[in-house]
Design a protein around this motif. Structure first.
Motif, mmCIF file in Angstrom:
data_model
loop_
_atom_site.group_PDB
_atom_site.id
_atom_site.type_symbol
_atom_site.label_atom_id
_atom_site.label_comp_id
_atom_site.label_asym_id
_atom_site.label_seq_id
_atom_site.Cartn_x
_atom_site.Cartn_y
_atom_site.Cartn_z
ATOM 1 N N ASN A 141 13.724 69.858 62.111
ATOM 2 C CA ASN A 141 14.973 69.204 62.520
ATOM 3 C C ASN A 141 15.871 69.095 61.300
ATOM 4 O O ASN A 141 15.587 68.349 60.369
ATOM 5 C CB ASN A 141 14.675 67.823 63.123
ATOM 6 N N LEU A 155 23.221 72.827 63.547
ATOM 7 C CA LEU A 155 22.139 71.923 63.915
ATOM 8 C C LEU A 155 20.901 72.722 64.321
ATOM 9 O O LEU A 155 21.006 73.693 65.071
ATOM 10 C CB LEU A 155 22.556 71.057 65.108
ATOM 11 N N ILE A 157 17.244 71.919 66.033
ATOM 12 C CA ILE A 157 16.564 70.864 66.792
ATOM 13 C C ILE A 157 15.196 71.389 67.215
ATOM 14 O O ILE A 157 15.124 72.406 67.921
ATOM 15 C CB ILE A 157 17.387 70.537 68.070
ATOM 16 N N ASP A 158 14.144 70.708 66.783
ATOM 17 C CA ASP A 158 12.784 71.133 67.136
ATOM 18 C C ASP A 158 12.600 72.635 66.892
ATOM 19 O O ASP A 158 12.002 73.340 67.715
ATOM 20 C CB ASP A 158 12.461 70.755 68.594
ATOM 21 N N ALA A 161 18.061 76.709 66.800
ATOM 22 C CA ALA A 161 19.491 76.494 66.611
ATOM 23 C C ALA A 161 20.071 75.929 67.903
ATOM 24 O O ALA A 161 19.729 76.366 68.996
ATOM 25 C CB ALA A 161 20.171 77.816 66.266
ATOM 26 N N TYR A 162 20.942 74.945 67.750
ATOM 27 C CA TYR A 162 21.586 74.318 68.918
ATOM 28 C C TYR A 162 23.087 74.447 68.750
ATOM 29 O O TYR A 162 23.650 74.020 67.745
ATOM 30 C CB TYR A 162 21.204 72.842 68.989
ATOM 31 N N LEU A 251 20.680 61.857 65.169
ATOM 32 C CA LEU A 251 19.793 63.029 65.220
ATOM 33 C C LEU A 251 18.527 62.870 64.400
ATOM 34 O O LEU A 251 17.555 63.577 64.627
ATOM 35 C CB LEU A 251 20.528 64.275 64.727
ATOM 36 N N PRO A 253 17.650 63.986 61.431
ATOM 37 C CA PRO A 253 17.068 65.217 60.880
ATOM 38 C C PRO A 253 16.170 64.879 59.703
ATOM 39 O O PRO A 253 16.390 63.894 58.999
ATOM 40 C CB PRO A 253 18.296 65.999 60.418
ATOM 41 N N LEU B 155 18.444 61.588 74.058
ATOM 42 C CA LEU B 155 19.123 62.871 73.902
ATOM 43 C C LEU B 155 18.336 63.969 74.608
ATOM 44 O O LEU B 155 17.108 64.042 74.468
ATOM 45 C CB LEU B 155 19.232 63.238 72.414
ATOM 46 N N ILE B 157 18.503 68.092 74.830
ATOM 47 C CA ILE B 157 19.078 69.241 74.133
ATOM 48 C C ILE B 157 18.530 70.510 74.773
ATOM 49 O O ILE B 157 17.322 70.708 74.790
ATOM 50 C CB ILE B 157 18.656 69.203 72.635
ATOM 51 N N ASP B 158 19.435 71.335 75.271
ATOM 52 C CA ASP B 158 19.021 72.585 75.921
ATOM 53 C C ASP B 158 17.872 72.344 76.904
ATOM 54 O O ASP B 158 16.914 73.113 76.962
ATOM 55 C CB ASP B 158 18.645 73.641 74.864
ATOM 56 N N TYR B 162 14.703 65.148 73.170
ATOM 57 C CA TYR B 162 14.589 65.267 71.712
ATOM 58 C C TYR B 162 14.419 63.874 71.125
ATOM 59 O O TYR B 162 15.250 62.989 71.348
ATOM 60 C CB TYR B 162 15.853 65.913 71.149
ATOM 61 N N ALA B 164 12.665 63.351 67.701
ATOM 62 C CA ALA B 164 12.503 63.355 66.242
ATOM 63 C C ALA B 164 11.490 62.300 65.785
ATOM 64 O O ALA B 164 11.768 61.478 64.912
ATOM 65 C CB ALA B 164 13.848 63.142 65.533
ATOM 66 N N PHE B 167 12.802 58.646 65.988
ATOM 67 C CA PHE B 167 13.947 58.176 65.205
ATOM 68 C C PHE B 167 15.302 58.595 65.787
ATOM 69 O O PHE B 167 16.336 58.035 65.418
ATOM 70 C CB PHE B 167 13.843 58.676 63.761
ATOM 71 N N ALA B 168 15.318 59.580 66.660
ATOM 72 C CA ALA B 168 16.604 60.070 67.177
ATOM 73 C C ALA B 168 17.145 59.163 68.280
ATOM 74 O O ALA B 168 16.395 58.410 68.904
ATOM 75 C CB ALA B 168 16.445 61.490 67.705
ATOM 76 N N GLY B 169 18.440 59.228 68.497
ATOM 77 C CA GLY B 169 19.061 58.495 69.607
ATOM 78 C C GLY B 169 19.431 57.065 69.298
ATOM 79 O O GLY B 169 19.803 56.312 70.198
#
Lengths: 322, 322
Positions: A141, A155, A157-158, A161-162, A251, A253, B155, B157-158, B162, B164, B167-169
């Motif tokens: 991430n 970005l 994500i997991d 590319a997003y 996010l 990251p 979140l 994503i695609d 998601y 993380a 920690f995300a959101g």
């Protein structure tokens, strides 16, 4: 980070062309991954005819490489452009500087060159090169933030590319201060309006009437005790820190790679930025801040990666249907 | 939106338990997806013994359901909690209110109940239910924002959740105003410190000395011409709009679903929010703003979905090795 960037490595020979707002860069990558014949020529700017002119320049470049490197015929083209780009569909959705909208570049370049083509966003391709070969290697991430005349991000994500059809990663146009200056995009308080290299030079000029020689000159003046330069530079650092803190909250990251012209400031940028981000965060996961590793040819490397991915995908598809 | 929420639908019977900071909700979902025996009991708060007390309450609840619904034995448990949760590893990383850190709830509950268990974050599970069964259905890139006492988001994503590592959101703890009020988390200018239902009530109290009956009361007072109430409410709307504009720039979700207690304000929240977001954005993709559809049991539905996913994954694994 003491790691070294990975070379592109072995694979099929591919052509990479990065169409910028001012210059177009091109290079051929051979089967060992070696970059050949790097060139930089002015992008043909012809008002509403720019898309056509760019396509013809791409054909000329391809012919030039065929003449210069007859033993290295490329198997695919990776083409890049700025603006709003739909990577998945290979469409130049919008570029104000290059005067185009909704141009199906992948299709047009393929028809013109008779070569499998990918068309994608310059910053996202450069980000992907940092993610796969450079400073972002090993992270799942990741955000790659490119700070130059403008600011844009890519970005990951997991591990993927997003791009959200080309709209994601516009970190330069996320609000860091609702009462901040009006941005060229029309919104108020965007990061780019305060912290891009362009904004730093402009804001110093607005403040003092003196036209600096770019953001780097503002930094040098700040080090020489110029209080206006220090104020402009510190406001840029503060805004970047707020933006990174927002990314950490939303996010989270593991790392943020910082590239682009402003990143050449090195520790003068990254060290105070780390301190500021640390002060802004509480329970959030703190991202590792890393300088980019691949330099100004990261985009060409990303274009080459994507061109090779295209060939690999075709190979897989051929296998499946065989 | 005039669509109706999807029911959970057919599948294996599962138990869903949502451990909140105040109350614990539990329900059994049978093979048709019907919710049975919904209960709400106080969460046992025992200082540093809270994790143990919660696990024993989970066991009691399971026995109670076995007594009440002997013909519906659950095949898995979906358990939820607030705070920092690592969904993938099933660990309660941190909860200040529930006084625990790094508790491997999935493992502990499985050992205690002898039942396949998933342990995940309450807001992310509720968000997943909105994503798969509710207002977010049909979108691939979605944010579900839950505005209650605090503010948190989930979140997608695609097409995938998601997190993380948990920690995300944390959209409630992203900075919307660098000079804004200090947040309970210790940072300054977080969205939650201005726009949560808790902040709205508190800020009205700070401003007037009058203790309102929650954020809804502040909204009603604003409608009655109370200028302090209007100021507090408008500041909350402004902050939410800045946050949504940030999400549009960074993530460009197709839609943002707004749930939680504050969303019960309905059009009084969503209509002015749409106008404000529209005014803040320029070239960005404008997210569709939608009220949540599943109400206060969205979390239990999400827990049931995840418990059934666990069983499906086990089934697939069994098939593969058969």
């Amino acid at each position: 980070m003491t790691t070294t960037a990975l070379p592109l490595g072995p694979g099929q020979a591919v052509l990479a062309i990065d169409v910028g707002g001012t210059d177009t860069k091109a290079a051929l990558f051979d089967s060992t991954g070696t970059m050949l014949g790097l060139s930089r020529t002015p992008t043909p700017l012809c008002g509403t005819g720019t898309a056509d002119a760019v396509l013809h320049r791409v054909r000329e470049l391809r012919m030039q490489f065929a003449t210069d490197f007859p033993d290295v015929p490329p198997h695919a083209l990776g083409m890049l452009a700025p603006g709003l780009v739909d990577d998945d569909r290979g469409i130049g959705v919008l570029s104000a500087n290059l005067h185009w909208s909704n141009i199906p570049f992948t299709q047009l370049a393929q028809d013109l060159l008779r070569l499998p083509t990918t068309f994608s966003h310059d910053v996202r391709a450069a980000g992907e090169a940092e993610f796969r070969l450079g400073a972002g290697r090993g992270y799942q991430n990741l955000v790659v933030l490119v700070i130059g005349t403008g600011i844009a991000g890519s970005l990951f994500i997991d591990g993927h590319a997003y791009s959200a059809g080309g709209f994601a990663g516009e970190i330069g146009h996320a609000i860091v201060d609702p009462l901040g200056p009006v941005c060229v995009c029309g919104s108020r308080g965007c990061l780019e309006a305060i912290a891009s290299a362009g904004a730093i030079a402009r804001r110093y000029h607005d403040r003092t009437g003196i036209k600096p020689d770019g953001a780097r000159d503002v930094l040098l003046r700040s080090h020489s005790g110029d209080p206006d330069a220090a104020a402009v530079w510190n406001e840029a650092l503060d805004a970047l820190a707020v933006s990174i803190a927002q990314l950490a909250a939303i996010l989270a990251p593991e790392a943020i790679v910082i590239g682009g012209g402003l990143a050449q400031a090195g520790d003068a940028l990254v060290v105070p930025l780390r301190e500021r981000v640390d002060a802004l965060l509480s329970f959030h996961r703190r991202p590792v801040l890393l300088p980019a590793m691949l330099g100004e040819n990261a985009g060409l490397l990303g274009a080459a990666l994507r061109a090779r991915d295209l060939l690999d995908a075709k190979l897989i598809r051929t296998d499946v249907h065989a």
